[in-house]
Motif scaffolding. Structure first.
Motif, short mmCIF file in Angstrom:
data_model
loop_
_atom_site.label_atom_id
_atom_site.label_comp_id
_atom_site.label_asym_id
_atom_site.label_seq_id
_atom_site.Cartn_x
_atom_site.Cartn_y
_atom_site.Cartn_z
N LEU A 1 0.35 -0.85 -0.06
CA LEU A 1 -0.49 -0.26 0.04
C LEU A 1 0.71 1.31 -0.26
CD1 LEU A 1 -2.21 -0.48 2.54
CD2 LEU A 1 -2.93 -0.60 -0.41
N ASP B 1 2.39 1.75 -3.29
CA ASP B 1 1.13 2.25 -4.30
C ASP B 1 1.20 3.75 -4.12
OD1 ASP B 1 1.07 -0.21 -5.91
OD2 ASP B 1 -0.70 -1.05 -4.86
N ALA B 2 1.23 4.18 -2.82
CA ALA B 2 1.02 5.56 -2.30
C ALA B 2 1.99 6.87 -3.36
CB ALA B 2 0.83 5.54 -1.05
N GLY C 1 -3.11 -1.12 -4.16
CA GLY C 1 -3.47 -2.87 -4.22
C GLY C 1 -2.57 -4.03 -5.15
N SER D 1 0.33 -4.33 -3.31
CA SER D 1 0.52 -5.34 -2.33
C SER D 1 -0.17 -7.10 -3.06
CB SER D 1 -0.99 -4.90 -1.53
OG SER D 1 -0.57 -3.63 -0.85
#
Lengths: 168, 286
Positions: free
Chosen positions: A59, A62-63, A70, A73
């Motif tokens: 997470l 990706d952020a 997702g 993850s």
């Protein structure tokens, strides 16, 4: 204590991963500090630690990127579970193990994310970009993961969370 | 044990499905939160790294020159961008006078930003800047440097903004070659092995006599990039495309995208139809 270590490692790993340069000749594959964290728990931690680490590291990763939330993850969860499954097959807690797992896991997660991104609504990616990055991931994964695992082991030993006699 | 594993697996699958299907607003808010949390540390590391570089330069006896050079570079960047804006405005004004028509055009304002990170994800060629919504930066705004256009903003949080660089194949720019009044679409070709910025202009009229060294500027037709921003110069390769209907040409950008320290977001209102899209595939064709 282990949760604090995980949060600290996530924060430091995220900063390092985003700040360390990803050379063009390595297909811009980043040094996978967050994946190193996942593999550390997969090889030396419990199953739940592995799953939590994979979910949170993915997470955070990706952020910090343009990748939809997702994707990483999912890739990290698969990598973590695979590493746990095979951790007794190779010599666990050896730097060579970390090196091999790092290279394989980073290349695998990169390839999986590339396939997922091809299907997404994000800006188009070329196959050359994907293949170059997977090849680069073999190198950066083999360099970064042993380092991350070694540092985390040292940190946990210093905090008394892991016995000192365990070898790497 | 097997039951526990099954339950854990199912729970994880459910969590993942939920995460993957989060509405754009929720995932955007989460991304913004994480970026805001990490940005000060990124900034500190970036500044520390730069200080180390300056310290090394000081040791070599060029410390004050390096600082002065940095300050002048920043000033020069702003002035060049301003001159380019003024030229574009003057040309437009002349054209409007000729046609005896007038429409108000707001002067371009620049938001000066520092580069926090380069290629933070590596999938696309991007930069992360230290200004965000709080400073007036919005998605799909043009970003320039002293040497010309460098890209457009894609994802913006409160105090950070990610820029998709013109060297990325996903960043398409409607451009014009002023000498021949020819239009085309410019797309990045990724970095060369030597780290140079490679771009190519496509869909150029096959009869246009473009030649190496011609200036390439934004045409303003795509809706994202304002008219008249310098993109680069036509390179050595000018050739017909596969169909023979158009010409293609390599474009050399003067901006050193891998070494940028400062960038300027062109303040403005992004196209309404692109506001909700975090990372659209590119600009419209000319």
């Amino acid at each position: 204590v282990s949760l604090l270590v995980l949060i600290f490692a996530l924060l430091v790993g995220a900063v390092l991963q985003s700040v360390l340069p990803s050379p063009g000749w390595l297909g811009h594959a980043p040094f996978p500090m967050l994946l190193g964290l996942v593999l550390y728990y997969a090889l030396l931690g419990t199953r739940s630690q592995t799953l939590w680490a994979a979910l949170l590291a993915g997470l955070v990763s990706d952020a910090l990127e343009l990748v939809p939330l997702g994707y990483t993850s999912f890739a990290y969860l698969l990598a973590g579970l695979a590493a746990r499954h095979f951790r007794e097959v190779v010599m666990a807690r050896q730097w060579t193990t970390h090196l091999l797992f790092g290279a394989a896991a980073h290349a695998g997660t990169t390839a999986l994310c590339f396939v997922l991104l091809l299907q997404s609504d994000r800006p188009a990616l070329s196959w050359a970009t994907g293949l170059g990055r997977v090849a680069g991931a073999l190198v950066t994964g083999s360099l970064a993961v042993p380092l991350v695992c070694g540092l985390l082991l040292k940190l946990e030993r210093t905090l008394g969370h892991r016995p000192r006699e365990e070898s790497t | 044990v097997r039951e526990n594993r099954l339950i854990t697996g199912l729970l994880l699958a459910v969590v993942l499905v939920v995460i993957l299907n989060l509405p754009e607003s929720v995932s955007g808010a989460f991304k913004g939160f994480v970026r805001e949390a990490v940005a000060p540390l990124q900034d500190a590391v970036h500044r520390g790294w730069r200080s180390l570089g300056e310290a090394a330069a000081s040791v070599r006896g060029f410390g004050s020159l390096a600082r002065e050079n940095q300050r002048l570079g920043s000033e020069l960047a702003a002035l060049r961008a301003e001159i380019r804006d003024l030229r574009a405005l003057a040309a437009e004004n002349e054209e409007l006078r000729r046609e005896l028509r007038f429409h108000a055009r707001a002067p371009r304002q620049l938001i000066a930003c520092e580069v926090l990170a380069r290629d933070p994800d590596g999938w696309w060629q991007t930069l992360r800047l230290n200004k965000g919504r709080a400073d007036g930066v919005l998605p799909n705004l043009a970003v320039v440097a002293a040497e010309g256009l460098i890209g457009r903003t894609v994802e913006v949080s409160e105090h950070t903004a990610d820029v998709l660089l013109v060297s990325d194949p996903a960043c398409k720019v409607a451009v014009r070659i002023p000498r021949t009044s020819t239009f085309g679409v410019l797309a990045g070709r990724g970095p060369s092995w030597r780290g140079e910025t490679l771009c190519r202009i496509d869909f150029v009229n096959k009869n246009a006599a473009i030649r190496p060294g011609d200036e390439v500027v934004t045409s303003g037709l795509g809706g994202i990039f304002p008219k008249g921003l310098l993109v680069g110069y036509v390179g050595d390769q000018v050739f017909a495309d596969r169909t023979g209907l158009y010409q293609q040409a390599d474009v050399v950008s003067r901006a050193r995208l891998g070494q940028l320290q400062y960038a300027y977001v062109v303040r403005g209102q992004p196209p309404a139809n692109l506001m909700a899209t975090p990372a659209p595939a590119g600009e419209a064709a000319p």
